[in-house]
Write a protein that holds these residues in place. Structure first.
Motif, PDB file in Angstrom:
ATOM      1  N   ASN A  99     -47.137  21.157 -13.650  1.00 21.95           N
ATOM      2  CA  ASN A  99     -46.757  20.405 -14.841  1.00 21.95           C
ATOM      3  C   ASN A  99     -46.283  19.006 -14.428  1.00 21.95           C
ATOM      4  N   PRO A 100     -46.793  17.933 -15.087  1.00 20.50           N
ATOM      5  CA  PRO A 100     -46.454  16.568 -14.649  1.00 20.50           C
ATOM      6  C   PRO A 100     -44.965  16.258 -14.680  1.00 20.50           C
ATOM      7  N   PHE A 101     -44.221  16.824 -15.640  1.00 19.32           N
ATOM      8  CA  PHE A 101     -42.783  16.577 -15.711  1.00 19.32           C
ATOM      9  C   PHE A 101     -42.064  17.241 -14.537  1.00 19.32           C
ATOM     10  N   ILE A 102     -42.487  18.466 -14.229  1.00 17.84           N
ATOM     11  CA  ILE A 102     -41.918  19.188 -13.088  1.00 17.84           C
ATOM     12  C   ILE A 102     -42.255  18.455 -11.792  1.00 17.84           C
ATOM     13  N   SER A 103     -43.490  18.000 -11.707  1.00 18.86           N
ATOM     14  CA  SER A 103     -43.964  17.363 -10.486  1.00 18.86           C
ATOM     15  C   SER A 103     -43.178  16.100 -10.151  1.00 18.86           C
ATOM     16  N   ILE A 104     -43.018  15.193 -11.109  1.00 20.41           N
ATOM     17  CA  ILE A 104     -42.322  13.937 -10.823  1.00 20.41           C
ATOM     18  C   ILE A 104     -40.851  14.197 -10.502  1.00 20.41           C
ATOM     19  N   LEU A 132     -55.230   3.384  -1.729  1.00 17.88           N
ATOM     20  CA  LEU A 132     -55.266   4.603  -0.910  1.00 17.88           C
ATOM     21  C   LEU A 132     -54.122   5.553  -1.236  1.00 17.88           C
ATOM     22  N   THR A 133     -52.906   5.015  -1.311  1.00 19.14           N
ATOM     23  CA  THR A 133     -51.764   5.894  -1.566  1.00 19.14           C
ATOM     24  C   THR A 133     -51.862   6.565  -2.940  1.00 19.14           C
ATOM     25  N   PHE A 134     -52.303   5.809  -3.955  1.00 18.97           N
ATOM     26  CA  PHE A 134     -52.375   6.397  -5.296  1.00 18.97           C
ATOM     27  C   PHE A 134     -53.538   7.376  -5.412  1.00 18.97           C
ATOM     28  N   ALA A 135     -54.650   7.072  -4.743  1.00 19.09           N
ATOM     29  CA  ALA A 135     -55.797   7.988  -4.778  1.00 19.09           C
ATOM     30  C   ALA A 135     -55.475   9.293  -4.050  1.00 19.09           C
ATOM     31  N   LEU A 136     -54.840   9.182  -2.885  1.00 20.77           N
ATOM     32  CA  LEU A 136     -54.452  10.389  -2.140  1.00 20.77           C
ATOM     33  C   LEU A 136     -53.388  11.179  -2.896  1.00 20.77           C
ATOM     34  N   TYR A 137     -52.495  10.466  -3.556  1.00 22.64           N
ATOM     35  CA  TYR A 137     -51.487  11.115  -4.407  1.00 22.64           C
ATOM     36  C   TYR A 137     -52.169  11.911  -5.521  1.00 22.64           C
ATOM     37  N   GLY A 138     -53.167  11.302  -6.144  1.00 18.37           N
ATOM     38  CA  GLY A 138     -53.912  11.995  -7.202  1.00 18.37           C
ATOM     39  C   GLY A 138     -54.624  13.230  -6.682  1.00 18.37           C
ATOM     40  N   ALA A 139     -55.177  13.124  -5.469  1.00  7.64           N
ATOM     41  CA  ALA A 139     -55.872  14.263  -4.869  1.00  7.64           C
ATOM     42  C   ALA A 139     -54.903  15.415  -4.587  1.00  7.64           C
ATOM     43  N   ALA A 140     -53.714  15.081  -4.083  1.00  7.06           N
ATOM     44  CA  ALA A 140     -52.701  16.107  -3.823  1.00  7.06           C
ATOM     45  C   ALA A 140     -52.276  16.791  -5.125  1.00  7.06           C
ATOM     46  N   LYS A 141     -52.110  15.996  -6.189  1.00  7.11           N
ATOM     47  CA  LYS A 141     -51.705  16.551  -7.489  1.00  7.11           C
ATOM     48  C   LYS A 141     -52.793  17.457  -8.051  1.00  7.11           C
ATOM     49  N   LYS A 142     -54.048  17.080  -7.820  1.00  9.47           N
ATOM     50  CA  LYS A 142     -55.171  17.880  -8.315  1.00  9.47           C
ATOM     51  C   LYS A 142     -55.176  19.263  -7.666  1.00  9.47           C
ATOM     52  N   LYS A 143     -54.809  19.300  -6.394  1.00 10.68           N
ATOM     53  CA  LYS A 143     -54.737  20.579  -5.673  1.00 10.68           C
ATOM     54  C   LYS A 143     -53.543  21.420  -6.119  1.00 10.68           C
ATOM     55  N   LEU A 144     -52.461  20.761  -6.519  1.00 10.75           N
ATOM     56  CA  LEU A 144     -51.223  21.471  -6.839  1.00 10.75           C
ATOM     57  C   LEU A 144     -51.243  22.145  -8.213  1.00 10.75           C
ATOM     58  N   HIS A 145     -51.823  21.477  -9.209  1.00 11.64           N
ATOM     59  CA  HIS A 145     -51.849  22.006 -10.583  1.00 11.64           C
ATOM     60  C   HIS A 145     -50.436  22.308 -11.102  1.00 11.64           C
ATOM     61  N   SER A 189     -46.319  15.931   0.633  1.00 13.45           N
ATOM     62  CA  SER A 189     -47.268  14.823   0.787  1.00 13.45           C
ATOM     63  C   SER A 189     -47.314  13.961  -0.466  1.00 13.45           C
ATOM     64  N   ALA A 190     -47.355  14.606  -1.634  1.00 17.25           N
ATOM     65  CA  ALA A 190     -47.388  13.867  -2.896  1.00 17.25           C
ATOM     66  C   ALA A 190     -46.138  13.011  -3.056  1.00 17.25           C
ATOM     67  N   SER A 191     -45.000  13.575  -2.677  1.00 18.70           N
ATOM     68  CA  SER A 191     -43.731  12.851  -2.772  1.00 18.70           C
ATOM     69  C   SER A 191     -43.733  11.611  -1.878  1.00 18.70           C
ATOM     70  N   LEU A 192     -44.193  11.773  -0.636  1.00 17.56           N
ATOM     71  CA  LEU A 192     -44.213  10.649   0.305  1.00 17.56           C
ATOM     72  C   LEU A 192     -45.234   9.591  -0.114  1.00 17.56           C
ATOM     73  N   LEU A 193     -46.360  10.044  -0.650  1.00 13.87           N
ATOM     74  CA  LEU A 193     -47.410   9.102  -1.061  1.00 13.87           C
ATOM     75  C   LEU A 193     -46.984   8.255  -2.257  1.00 13.87           C
ATOM     76  N   ILE A 194     -46.372   8.893  -3.268  1.00 16.11           N
ATOM     77  CA  ILE A 194     -45.949   8.115  -4.443  1.00 16.11           C
ATOM     78  C   ILE A 194     -44.783   7.196  -4.073  1.00 16.11           C
ATOM     79  N   THR A 195     -43.937   7.635  -3.140  1.00 12.21           N
ATOM     80  CA  THR A 195     -42.846   6.773  -2.666  1.00 12.21           C
ATOM     81  C   THR A 195     -43.412   5.548  -1.960  1.00 12.21           C
ATOM     82  N   ALA A 196     -44.422   5.771  -1.109  1.00 13.98           N
ATOM     83  CA  ALA A 196     -45.074   4.654  -0.411  1.00 13.98           C
ATOM     84  C   ALA A 196     -45.739   3.713  -1.414  1.00 13.98           C
ATOM     85  N   ASN A 197     -46.384   4.290  -2.428  1.00 15.34           N
ATOM     86  CA  ASN A 197     -47.040   3.482  -3.458  1.00 15.34           C
ATOM     87  C   ASN A 197     -46.032   2.622  -4.212  1.00 15.34           C
ATOM     88  N   TRP A 198     -44.919   3.224  -4.608  1.00 13.19           N
ATOM     89  CA  TRP A 198     -43.860   2.469  -5.303  1.00 13.19           C
ATOM     90  C   TRP A 198     -43.321   1.351  -4.415  1.00 13.19           C
TER      91      TRP A 198
END
Length: 298
Positions: free
Chosen positions: A176-181, A161-174, A80-89
């Motif tokens: 590392n930001p480098f690993i995540s991106i 919406l896409t960036f806020a939902l992306y942030g919410a998904a990242k908050k749940k995942l916990h 979900s985070a991947s699709l949301l940040i892709t949509a945001n970009w």
């Protein structure tokens, strides 16, 4: 230099880079938003993979993948985070290359309010009366502007919406930001590669078919995507959240100025009123947050 100053400089550099990013996408205006997006994904993954290797984070990367595969909910959140940040970009690049920088800046102004509402409904966070008041004012501003313009500012709402939902998904995942991106770009890499190759085979692609400057700009999309994230991570590690949160308004402010004064996008009285309402709401919200942080610190 103190840790605070290091964090502040990193955060300011991050938000300045994000604020002037439209300048970069404008250089690729004739390329097409979807092709730019595809190359942004490809070269962001390449850059992040090299960065992880240089930092010796390969084992952490593999362990994170194993953890995501063994927990279906975490895996779904990662996708979900991947699709949301892709949509945001995608929305942002399209907006910049189609002369809607002002609309995109509005989206990132209202994004904090959307994030706060998600915090209330998804994470059961409590809000002060002043914060609720700021959200109501922001909602009235968006509603009033939509009525006057005769349309909902879809670009602004989509980005928020896409960036806020992306942030919410990242908050749940916990994660590392480098690993995540790196994972976020890896998950959509097959589409990006497939689309870029299809364009090249059809003779419609711009990579390796036009000027060397276009090739370098498309490859550089990975650096201009990843570098601010590295700076943001540094800032987040050394700054209080209220300072980091206040700094974020630098980015849409710079984009707004670029849209109005450099690219001469229309900025009507109705839009000015909408922005003024949002700025008022953000000021109230920041004031309330500052008071809360002071009480916690005392």
């Amino acid at each position: 230099m103190t840790e605070y100053k290091k964090g502040l400089l990193a955060a300011l550099a991050c938000y300045i880079l994000w604020g002037v990013l439209p300048l970069y996408w404008k250089l690729l205006e004739g390329t097409g938003a979807y092709e730019i997006l595809a190359h942004r994904i490809i070269w962001s993954f390449v850059f992040m993979a090299l960065l992880l290797a240089a930092l010796g984070m390969g084992s952490l990367f593999r362990n994170t993948i194993k953890d995501l595969c063994s927990h279906s909910l975490k895996g779904a959140l990662m996708v979900s985070a991947s699709l949301l940040i892709t949509a945001n970009w995608c929305i942002f690049i399209w907006a910049v290359t189609h002369d809607h920088i002002v609309d995109s800046s509005f989206g990132y102004y209202i994004n904090p309010m959307v994030s706060v509402l998600l915090g209330v409904f998804l994470f059961h966070e409590k809000l002060s009366k002043l914060k609720w008041a700021s959200i109501v004012i922001a909602f009235l501003g968006i509603t009033g502007m939509s009525i006057e313009l005769g349309r909902l500012p879809l670009i602004s709402v989509g980005l928020a919406l896409t960036f806020a939902l992306y942030g919410a998904a990242k908050k749940k995942l916990h994660i590392n930001p480098f690993i995540s991106i790196t994972l976020e770009t890896l998950l959509v890499l097959p589409w990006a590669l497939g689309y870029a190759l299809w364009l090249y085979d059809a003779g419609e692609g711009h990579f390796l078919t036009e000027s060397a400057s276009t090739d370098w700009l498309l490859m550089g999309a990975g650096i201009v995507t990843a570098a601010p994230l590295v700076l943001f991570s540094t800032g987040a590690n050394h700054l209080p959240l209220n300072v980091l949160g206040f700094c974020q308004y630098l980015s849409p402010s710079l984009s707004l100025l670029l849209g109005i004064f450099l690219y001469h996008e229309p900025f009507s009285t109705v839009q000015l009123a909408g922005f003024a309402t949002i700025w008022t709401a953000l000021l109230l919200f920041s004031l309330s947050d500052f008071r809360e942080q002071r009480r916690k610190g005392s």
